[in-house]
Design an enzyme around this catalytic site. Structure first.
Site, PDB file in Angstrom:
ATOM      1  N   ASP A  77       6.374   4.213  -5.335  1.00  0.00           N
ATOM      2  CA  ASP A  77       4.999   3.816  -5.034  1.00  0.00           C
ATOM      3  C   ASP A  77       3.960   4.697  -5.745  1.00  0.00           C
ATOM      4  OD1 ASP A  77       2.761   2.610  -4.099  1.00  0.00           O
ATOM      5  OD2 ASP A  77       3.096   3.060  -1.982  1.00  0.00           O
ATOM      6  N   ASN A 105       6.924   8.439   0.534  1.00  0.00           N
ATOM      7  CA  ASN A 105       7.051   7.968  -0.842  1.00  0.00           C
ATOM      8  C   ASN A 105       8.127   8.732  -1.617  1.00  0.00           C
ATOM      9  OD1 ASN A 105       5.164   5.918  -0.770  1.00  0.00           O
ATOM     10  ND2 ASN A 105       3.464   7.229  -1.354  1.00  0.00           N
ATOM     11  N   ASP A 138      -0.068  10.385  -4.327  1.00  0.00           N
ATOM     12  CA  ASP A 138       0.153  10.126  -2.896  1.00  0.00           C
ATOM     13  C   ASP A 138       1.552  10.598  -2.494  1.00  0.00           C
ATOM     14  OD1 ASP A 138      -0.491   9.220  -0.349  1.00  0.00           O
ATOM     15  OD2 ASP A 138       0.149   7.169  -0.740  1.00  0.00           O
TER      16      ASP A 138
END
EC number: 2.7.11.1
Length: 326
Positions: free
Chosen positions: A218, A206, A201
């Site tokens: 994360d 992030n 992701d």
């Protein structure tokens, strides 16, 4: 699934959970932007605040969460700048308080990377190359893989069955059928590309840019996937702009890992799967009161009309010539 999985997660529960590990809170709690889980900055008496992450019940098993943690610990051992969970004196990183599982993290600062900056593109590729150098040493055993079934077919089936307005259902079903056919063709053109452990992701939120270095946070969506899954979100703008950017990103990547050019066939396929999965993710969480509150534009006739327009643009993108390494 419980329609209100975090109903009992009141501020005093957050404080008590953190203090159960031996910290003394100063009572200051700030909720951070996180919807899948719940994340709080918790003030610690005469010390730097900590970040407490409470995992959504029933999403990941303990084994899957610990596998994510172990991946981060491996990266830290390789001197990579990621933000891993903190361990207690026993070496544990996943804790329980009442019905909740949670982890603690050090607070880190930084700004988002500039994705249109050539130096940032190179550094992002360089760091992901190092992450993947570790990621390909062995597979995840418990965490899932990114595939067409889970991200595409299941997402389209759920939206069609439960959420798409009746006036748009025929158009949605026809369009997603065409998209899934093009996505499958893209994966077949790419061939048998390697699946490795990835962050999963890598959007700008992030990544904390500090001291000329990207710091990754994360890893909640870490899974098995082709390497390009952690690279394609660094490519922005229209196709011509992405063609200019891809060389710098891959040049940085190849400093530590060998990029398979066949994976460029997957850029638009993975982008489309992410869009389909994102809409289904919000839909699946719609019974959680936090979602209607934070996504008030979702599940309106206008939203679904715009969603179909975006998916049609992706159908065209899937039919364009693939990006090339020059």
């Amino acid at each position: 699934m419980n329609k209100q999985p975090f109903f009992e997660l009141k501020p005093d529960v957050v404080t008590d959970a953190v203090e159960s590990l031996g910290y003394l809170s100063d009572g200051r709690i700030m909720a951070l932007n996180s919807y899948e889980n719940r994340v709080y900055q918790v003030g610690i008496d005469e010390k730097t605040p900590l970040i407490a992450k409470f995992y959504r019940p029933e999403r990941w098993s303990d084994e899957q969460i610990l596998e994510e943690h172990q991946f981060m610990f491996e990266l830290v051992d390789q001197d990579l700048s990621v933000v891993p969970p903190m361990k207690d004196a026993n070496g544990d990183s996943l804790f329980r308080y009442n019905d909740f599982r949670f982890s603690l993290f050090e607070r880190r600062g930084g700004r988002a990377p500039e994705l249109d900056d050539a130096e940032h593109q190179f550094q992002l590729g360089h760091t992901i190359g190092r992450i993947h150098q570790a990621g390909q040493t062995h597979p995840f055993i418990h965490r899932p893989a990114l595939d067409i079934q889970n991200y595409g077919i299941n997402s389209a089936d759920f939206i069609s069955r439960e959420f798409i307005p009746a006036s748009l259902k025929i158009s949605y079903d026809s369009l997603t059928s065409d998209l899934l056919r093009e996505i499958d063709a893209a994966f077949k053109r790419a061939g048998n590309v390697k699946q490795i452990r990835v962050h999963g992701d890598c959007h700008a939120g992030n990544i904390l840019w500090r001291d000329n270095t990207p710091h990754f946070v994360d890893f909640d969506d870490a899974r098995m996937a082709p390497a390009i899954q952690d690279l394609w979100m660094f490519l922005t703008g229209d196709r011509n702009q992405q063609q200019l950017q891809v060389g710098g990103v891959i040049a940085g990547y190849n400093e530590f890992s060998d990029f398979d050019p066949r994976e460029l066939h997957l850029v638009e396929a993975l982008r489309t799967l992410r869009m389909m999965h994102y809409a289904a993710w919000i839909a699946r969480r719609w019974d959680d009161p936090a979602f209607p509150h934070n996504f008030p534009w979702f599940n309106t006739e206008r939203y679904w009309g715009e969603h179909l327009l975006q998916l049609r643009e992706q159908l065209w993108a899937l039919q364009e010539p693939v990006l090339r390494l020059l």
